[in-house]
Design a protein around this motif. Structure first.
Motif, mmCIF file in Angstrom:
data_model
loop_
_atom_site.group_PDB
_atom_site.id
_atom_site.type_symbol
_atom_site.label_atom_id
_atom_site.label_comp_id
_atom_site.label_asym_id
_atom_site.label_seq_id
_atom_site.Cartn_x
_atom_site.Cartn_y
_atom_site.Cartn_z
ATOM 1 N N TYR A 75 0.824 -1.208 0.000
ATOM 2 C CA TYR A 75 0.000 0.000 0.000
ATOM 3 C C TYR A 75 0.861 1.263 0.000
ATOM 4 C CZ TYR A 75 -4.198 2.771 0.957
ATOM 5 O OH TYR A 75 -5.232 3.661 0.866
ATOM 6 N N ILE A 76 1.920 1.282 0.793
ATOM 7 C CA ILE A 76 2.783 2.453 0.873
ATOM 8 C C ILE A 76 3.473 2.699 -0.464
ATOM 9 C CG2 ILE A 76 4.788 3.493 2.000
ATOM 10 C CD1 ILE A 76 2.270 3.286 3.750
ATOM 11 N N GLN A 77 3.970 1.645 -1.085
ATOM 12 C CA GLN A 77 4.629 1.800 -2.379
ATOM 13 C C GLN A 77 3.651 2.271 -3.444
ATOM 14 O OE1 GLN A 77 7.149 -1.374 -3.788
ATOM 15 N NE2 GLN A 77 8.114 -1.667 -1.798
ATOM 16 N N GLN A 78 2.418 1.745 -3.416
ATOM 17 C CA GLN A 78 1.420 2.176 -4.393
ATOM 18 C C GLN A 78 1.155 3.672 -4.276
ATOM 19 O OE1 GLN A 78 -2.061 -0.667 -5.209
ATOM 20 N NE2 GLN A 78 -1.318 -1.317 -3.217
ATOM 21 N N LEU A 79 0.932 4.121 -3.044
ATOM 22 C CA LEU A 79 0.680 5.544 -2.833
ATOM 23 C C LEU A 79 1.885 6.381 -3.255
ATOM 24 C CD1 LEU A 79 -1.106 5.526 0.659
ATOM 25 C CD2 LEU A 79 -2.155 5.981 -1.574
ATOM 26 N N THR A 80 3.083 5.865 -2.985
ATOM 27 C CA THR A 80 4.298 6.608 -3.338
ATOM 28 C C THR A 80 4.464 6.688 -4.846
ATOM 29 O OG1 THR A 80 5.295 5.843 -1.267
ATOM 30 C CG2 THR A 80 6.768 6.827 -2.880
ATOM 31 N N VAL A 81 4.125 5.616 -5.564
ATOM 32 C CA VAL A 81 4.162 5.650 -7.031
ATOM 33 C C VAL A 81 3.168 6.691 -7.555
ATOM 34 C CG1 VAL A 81 3.609 4.376 -9.141
ATOM 35 C CG2 VAL A 81 5.008 3.300 -7.366
#
Length: 212
Positions: free
Chosen positions: A136-142
């Motif tokens: 989830y964190i990586q998705q939001l960061t992308v």
């Protein structure tokens, strides 16, 4: 540390990445700067920001340029005197530049829990595809990095991440997606690419019309 990584997305685009491990004194040694850059460094209160600024000048040198080849327009968008497109980013211990014959934008962000708190400021259309079974964190960061990259491409300023830029569906394993700037007179799609560098997310956007 020398150049951390070089990426060639296509025949006329190169990305240079620096991992910032040197001291301010090491980075500034023998580095020729414009008066504007000297004043900017002096105005920075954070040593980390100063080192990030200088590391970008080292990246310019790696690409065959100097600080004197770089200038900014009224909206703060960087340009090169030879008219190639450039975009610049730095975050904590990484910096990167992208140089190309086509429109490009780049962003690097540290993967942090904090992004959960601010997601309502930039996530809109994307809410429909964020996958709970993915990072989830990586998705939001992308999503943030993709919107930041597109914001940097748009020459007139004033875009809002939430309402003026959409990012299409992706999963982290895809390492690519598309994005859309949807303002009057500038309805354009762009190819978005992303990858992990240690605990950071690197995202860059390319104009697809000449992307071979």
């Amino acid at each position: 540390m020398p150049l951390f990584k070089t990426i060639k997305p296509n025949n006329h685009t190169t990305i240079y990445v620096w991992k910032i491990e040197e001291s301010f004194d090491t980075l500034s040694k023998d580095m020729l700067l414009t008066e504007r850059s000297k004043n900017r460094i002096q105005s920075m209160k954070s040593k980390l920001h100063q080192r990030g600024f200088l590391s970008v000048r080292h990246l310019l040198k790696e690409a065959g340029y100097s600080d004197f080849d770089l200038y900014y327009n009224g909206n703060g968008k960087p340009h090169l005197k030879d008219e190639k497109h450039i975009s610049i980013t730095h975050s904590f211990t990484f910096s990167a530049i992208i140089i190309s014959d086509i429109e490009v934008g780049i962003d690097i962000e540290k993967n942090r829990e904090k992004i959960r708190i601010i997601q309502n400021k930039f996530v809109n259309f994307e809410r429909g595809f964020i996958h709970q079974d993915d990072d989830y964190i990586q998705q939001l960061t992308v999503i943030w990095g993709a919107k930041e990259s597109l914001y940097k491409i748009y020459p007139h300023g004033g875009l809002t991440f939430k309402n003026d830029i959409d990012i299409d569906s992706f999963q982290i394993s895809d390492k690519k997606t598309t994005g859309f700037i949807k303002v009057k007179g500038w309805n354009k799609h762009y190819n978005i690419y992303f990858e992990q560098l240690e605990n950071f997310t690197l995202v860059y956007a390319l104009d697809p019309t000449n992307n071979d």
